[in-house]
Scaffold this active site. Sequence first.
Site, PDB file in Angstrom:
ATOM      1  N   CYS A  40       0.679  -1.333   0.036  1.00 46.11           N
ATOM      2  CA  CYS A  40      -0.086   0.132  -0.079  1.00 46.11           C
ATOM      3  C   CYS A  40       1.149   1.456   0.412  1.00 46.11           C
ATOM      4  O   CYS A  40       0.530   2.237  -0.563  1.00 46.11           O
ATOM      5  CB  CYS A  40      -1.100  -0.624   0.758  1.00 46.11           C
ATOM      6  N   HIS A  82      -3.034   7.616   2.383  1.00 48.54           N
ATOM      7  CA  HIS A  82      -3.304   6.915   2.071  1.00 48.54           C
ATOM      8  C   HIS A  82      -5.063   6.107   2.138  1.00 48.54           C
ATOM      9  O   HIS A  82      -5.149   6.553   3.453  1.00 48.54           O
ATOM     10  CB  HIS A  82      -2.625   4.980   2.698  1.00 48.54           C
ATOM     11  N   ASN A 135      -9.916  -0.041   0.574  1.00 47.77           N
ATOM     12  CA  ASN A 135      -8.369   0.163   0.455  1.00 47.77           C
ATOM     13  C   ASN A 135      -7.976  -0.217  -1.196  1.00 47.77           C
ATOM     14  O   ASN A 135      -8.076  -1.394  -1.305  1.00 47.77           O
ATOM     15  CB  ASN A 135      -7.990  -0.086   1.317  1.00 47.77           C
TER      16      ASN A 135
END
Length: 337
Positions: free
Chosen positions: A117, A264, A294
């Site tokens: 990520c 993020h 996500n």
Amino acid sequence: MKYPMARITGTGSCLPERRLGNAELARVVETTEDWILSRTGIVERRIAAAGELTSDLATRAARQALEAAGVGAEEMDLILVATTTADHIFPATATVVQHKLGVSERHAPAFDVQAVCAGFMYGLSVAEKYIVSGSCRRVLLIGAEVFSRLIDWTDRSTCILFGDGAGAVVLEAVDSGERGLLSTHIHADGSYLDMLKGPDGVGYLPVPLTGDTPAAAMRRDLGYVEMRGNDVFKHAVKTMGQVAESALAAHGLTAKDLAWLVPHQANIRIIQSIAKRVGIDPERVVVTVDRHGNTSAASIPLALDDAVRGGRIQPGDLVLLDGFGGGFTWGAALLRW
Ligand code: UT7
């Protein structure tokens, strides 16, 4: 040209058509729409269609970014793809994207960056170094994932979180002192494998030619994403907060100077905790987790493109990008837009 710096001159994104809402998930696993919304802030995520690969999403996002920058794919000196869900073990998805963009005969280098990520933050750091060193004038950087393919869709603690998509940026060399990327700050701590990891890699496949592994048995279940969500949550808040503060401090700046924080997008509660720690007004934080879930390496460039196209980020704005991922890996970048 004076000492060069990198500037993002175009952004783009691509989301698969299929929307997966919380109500549909609640019919598949033991959860509720309310739980997902209140614990994560996610309303829906996108799921790539059968045969829709990371390289397909990446190529579409790249085309948008190139159009926004007003440059052709053939002008790129380097193509980087940040991804955890490469089309193949090899070759790199970046080479597939180069070919899909129709510029393989140009022979510009193309490679993947893997920091889960935080992949886009790592990619940005690599792109910056190539531009600042004078090696490249233009770099295409894409964060792209079909993360839905790594998930155990019977595991309610992970399957509600993730989605698919791609975001891209074009970076170009400009004179230092102009608007552009002020600095990137990336870190890793490899001691947290047990808290967050994906399926095993090829090293865990059976040993060949041992007599007891017929060809059919060579492909075994390599597992799915496993996460100790609550522990990961705490580390994400701590490290993203720390790196955001050190990025600002490196330039003698504070949260008051920031126009936008683009973090993020993993969980709205993580985003809110970071905003509080950094000391930025929640109104100045770009949030797309409600619509995207996500999307791993794609989450920051997707959020950035959303804010740029929505007219929120304006020339001259000070923007802080902040990411965290498996490894653990984390990083921040400060930009004068
Ligand atoms: O992208 C970078 C890496 N990822 C992240 O940054 C994600 C970080 N973690 C998170 O976002 C959150 O930890 C989660 C959303 C994964 C979980 O939320 P939480 O508030 O940390 O919940 P928890 O893991 O502490 O679990 C609380 C309870 C548990 O039940 P008991 O033991 O209290 O009875 C879980 O079994 O919630 C239960 N639970 C669920 N209940 C309904 C876990 N998932 C679900 C679910 N629906 N989907």
